[in-house]
Every structure is written in C-alpha cells, then in structure tokens.
Design an enzyme around this catalytic site. Sequence first.
Site, PDB file in Angstrom:
ATOM      1  N   VAL A  98       0.850  -1.201   0.013  1.00  0.00           N
ATOM      2  CA  VAL A  98      -0.070  -0.034   0.084  1.00  0.00           C
ATOM      3  C   VAL A  98       0.686   1.428   0.035  1.00  0.00           C
ATOM      4  O   VAL A  98       0.513   2.498   0.287  1.00  0.00           O
ATOM      5  CB  VAL A  98      -0.847   0.032   1.174  1.00  0.00           C
ATOM      6  CG1 VAL A  98      -1.892  -1.080   1.035  1.00  0.00           C
ATOM      7  CG2 VAL A  98      -0.240   0.045   2.467  1.00  0.00           C
ATOM      8  N   HIS A 114      -4.688  -4.283  -1.932  1.00  0.00           N
ATOM      9  CA  HIS A 114      -5.031  -3.958  -0.705  1.00  0.00           C
ATOM     10  C   HIS A 114      -5.174  -2.251  -0.356  1.00  0.00           C
ATOM     11  O   HIS A 114      -5.085  -1.862   0.655  1.00  0.00           O
ATOM     12  CB  HIS A 114      -3.978  -4.284   0.319  1.00  0.00           C
ATOM     13  CG  HIS A 114      -4.054  -5.952   0.390  1.00  0.00           C
ATOM     14  ND1 HIS A 114      -3.128  -6.556   0.981  1.00  0.00           N
ATOM     15  CD2 HIS A 114      -5.035  -6.748  -0.111  1.00  0.00           C
ATOM     16  CE1 HIS A 114      -3.219  -8.050   0.893  1.00  0.00           C
ATOM     17  NE2 HIS A 114      -4.453  -7.947   0.347  1.00  0.00           N
ATOM     18  N   CYS A 141     -13.602  14.744   8.375  1.00  0.00           N
ATOM     19  CA  CYS A 141     -14.078  14.986   6.997  1.00  0.00           C
ATOM     20  C   CYS A 141     -14.959  16.159   7.165  1.00  0.00           C
ATOM     21  O   CYS A 141     -15.500  16.557   8.451  1.00  0.00           O
ATOM     22  CB  CYS A 141     -14.931  14.000   6.471  1.00  0.00           C
ATOM     23  SG  CYS A 141     -15.900  14.342   4.937  1.00  0.00           S
ATOM     24  N   SER A 181       6.674 -12.200  -0.316  1.00  0.00           N
ATOM     25  CA  SER A 181       5.573 -12.457   0.274  1.00  0.00           C
ATOM     26  C   SER A 181       5.440 -13.593   1.061  1.00  0.00           C
ATOM     27  O   SER A 181       5.977 -14.798   0.376  1.00  0.00           O
ATOM     28  CB  SER A 181       4.129 -12.241  -0.744  1.00  0.00           C
ATOM     29  OG  SER A 181       3.059 -12.472   0.213  1.00  0.00           O
TER      30      SER A 181
HETATM   31  N1  APR Z   1      14.163  -9.929   0.098  1.00  0.00           N
HETATM   32  C1  APR Z   1      13.564 -11.215   0.139  1.00  0.00           C
HETATM   33  N2  APR Z   1      12.236 -11.251   1.002  1.00  0.00           N
HETATM   34  C2  APR Z   1      12.215 -10.478   1.902  1.00  0.00           C
HETATM   35  C3  APR Z   1      12.888  -9.481   2.119  1.00  0.00           C
HETATM   36  C4  APR Z   1      14.068  -9.171   1.028  1.00  0.00           C
HETATM   37  N3  APR Z   1      14.658  -8.052   1.171  1.00  0.00           N
HETATM   38  N4  APR Z   1      12.289  -8.739   3.141  1.00  0.00           N
HETATM   39  C5  APR Z   1      11.366  -9.476   3.556  1.00  0.00           C
HETATM   40  N5  APR Z   1      11.289 -10.550   2.909  1.00  0.00           N
HETATM   41  C6  APR Z   1      10.217 -11.741   3.058  1.00  0.00           C
HETATM   42  C7  APR Z   1      10.040 -12.131   4.540  1.00  0.00           C
HETATM   43  O1  APR Z   1      10.851 -13.361   4.802  1.00  0.00           O
HETATM   44  C8  APR Z   1       8.504 -12.385   4.488  1.00  0.00           C
HETATM   45  O2  APR Z   1       8.255 -13.915   4.321  1.00  0.00           O
HETATM   46  O3  APR Z   1       8.963 -11.290   2.727  1.00  0.00           O
HETATM   47  C9  APR Z   1       8.025 -11.720   3.225  1.00  0.00           C
HETATM   48  C10 APR Z   1       6.868 -10.715   3.534  1.00  0.00           C
HETATM   49  O4  APR Z   1       5.735 -11.250   4.160  1.00  0.00           O
HETATM   50  P1  APR Z   1       4.706 -10.558   4.876  1.00  0.00           P
HETATM   51  O5  APR Z   1       5.343  -9.791   6.050  1.00  0.00           O
HETATM   52  O6  APR Z   1       3.612 -11.602   5.486  1.00  0.00           O
HETATM   53  O7  APR Z   1       4.114  -9.473   4.063  1.00  0.00           O
HETATM   54  P2  APR Z   1       2.919  -9.811   2.854  1.00  0.00           P
HETATM   55  O8  APR Z   1       2.837 -11.191   2.557  1.00  0.00           O
HETATM   56  O9  APR Z   1       3.029  -8.897   1.873  1.00  0.00           O
HETATM   57  O10 APR Z   1       1.586  -9.667   3.689  1.00  0.00           O
HETATM   58  C11 APR Z   1       0.308  -9.809   3.193  1.00  0.00           C
HETATM   59  O11 APR Z   1      -0.713  -9.027   4.872  1.00  0.00           O
HETATM   60  O12 APR Z   1      -1.017  -7.571   6.768  1.00  0.00           O
HETATM   61  C12 APR Z   1      -1.163  -7.835   5.880  1.00  0.00           C
HETATM   62  O13 APR Z   1      -2.241  -6.533   4.250  1.00  0.00           O
HETATM   63  C13 APR Z   1      -1.134  -6.958   4.709  1.00  0.00           C
HETATM   64  O14 APR Z   1      -0.403  -7.085   2.354  1.00  0.00           O
HETATM   65  C14 APR Z   1      -0.325  -7.258   3.753  1.00  0.00           C
HETATM   66  C15 APR Z   1      -0.614  -8.833   3.630  1.00  0.00           C
END
Ligand code: APR
Length: 235
Positions: A98, A114, A141, A181
Amino acid sequence: MLKKWLRESSYTVVFTGAGMSTESGLPDFRSSKQGMWNKKDPSKIASTTALNNNVQEFIAFYRERVLGVKEYKPHKGHFILADWEKQGLLQYLITQNVDGFHQQAGSENVAELHGTLQKLHCQSCGKEYSSEEYIHQEYYCSCGGVLRPSIILFGESLPEPAFQTAYEQAMRAELFIVLGSSLSVTPANQFPLIAKEHGSKLVIVNMEKTDFDIYADEVIHDRKIGELLAELDTK
Ligand code: APR
C-alpha cells in the site's frame, strides 16, 4: 532458470508483498526478525473493529505508517521492475503493498489489491482526501466523519476492480513471479495458484519459506530481492 524463463516468457506477471519494500526501509509484517505483526495483533489495530471501537489508536498507528511511506522511497528493485515493463519484459504487477512505491518508480500496469496509504477517505460519506491530512493531524471530514486510509482492513473485502484485474492477469500469465510475500493472506495468496492452474510457470522469491513453495517451479530463498533483481537485469 528464472533469468532464462524471464527472457523466454511472452506474458510475465509479478506479484509483490511487503518484502519488496523492506530494502526501502519499511518493515514487513511477518518476517521472524522485524515483522510488524510480531509486536501487534492485526485484528486489533488494522481492522474495522479497531476503526469503530478504538479510533485514537487506529489513527495513531496509521499516521505512523503514512509518515513511513512519505519518508522512505522506492529502491533499485522497484525501478528495475518499472524498466522491465517499459522493455516489454513484464506485462503486469499485482501488489499487496500500500506504499505506492511501484507507481513512484514508474510502473503503470499495477493492481493494488489492498489499496493505498497515499489516500484517505471519509468513513461516513466516502469523500477522498490525500494522506497529507494525517501528516497535518487532520482526522475528520468536512461532514464530521472520521478519515481512514484507503487500504483494505482486516474484515473488509478486496476492491472489485483490482481483484478482477489480478484474476485476469494471473489467468494470462506464462510466468508468475512472487517477490517478498509470505503468502499468508487470502484471497491475495490465491493468485499464484490461479496462474499455476492455468499453465503458468510459478517462481517464488522470498527470504523465508512459504506454504506455497510446494507448488512452485522454482523457489529462491535467502536472497535479497533488490540484489536478485539487479542480477537478473544484467544483459
Ligand atoms: N528480500 C526477500 N524477501 C524478503 C525481504 C527481502 N529484502 N524482506 C522481507 N522478505 C520476506 C520475509 O521473509 C517475509 O516472508 O518477505 C515476506 C513478507 O511477508 P509478510 O510480512 O507476511 O508480508 P505480505 O506477504 O506482503 O503480507 C500480506 O498481510 O498484513 C497484511 O495487508 C497486509 O498486504 C499485507 C498482507
């Protein structure tokens, strides 16, 4: 194999999560060291319940996150993805993030599943505002309703247009690359599977293991996305 597949694919879709923006300085949610949800329960702060019953804490939390996306900037990986779109190497970008960094780096074909922290809207009348309002501590608002970020909170459904676009793009993909992710959140985490089911190659690039690794044609762990994209970008 990813470098070869990237060159050969005639329809490539990239799917990003918070791991795409940690190298810009923004924390992710679930990585073992710095994940935001290791310290806070998302259902208590990033939810419609929090907005309705705990508005002061809700606003304070999201003002911090708005300040973060204003202070930090896209990193080289975001610019490489934007460049690949211009070169015709990448056809669409689906993001759970976001922060708006993909667009700031120049990507145009982006589906924000999102929503975005760059905008706010009134919880009562729906009027849109810039998230600058939160920076200036303006929280209401003109109609008196509370201003909230235009992101999807836990308990809300995905924006129909973004969901539909992501679905169509996953169906068309010949190569579907997940970048940063944990694939923990539905329905966003279904798009890699939809791509795979429709014949796409699936590559998951993530520092840590995900539950979807078993479906991938290639998995790349323990690599920073920025460095990997720079390597893939060399001719
Ligand atoms: N390079 C590779 N991987 C990375 C790096 C990096 N520099 N930094 C972090 N990671 C990996 C982490 O190991 C983790 O598994 O990115 C992943 C991020 O996962 P999350 O923190 O769960 O984020 P995300 O998958 O985007 O979450 C999805 O959850 O809270 C909600 O709305 C929010 O959009 C978000 C959704």
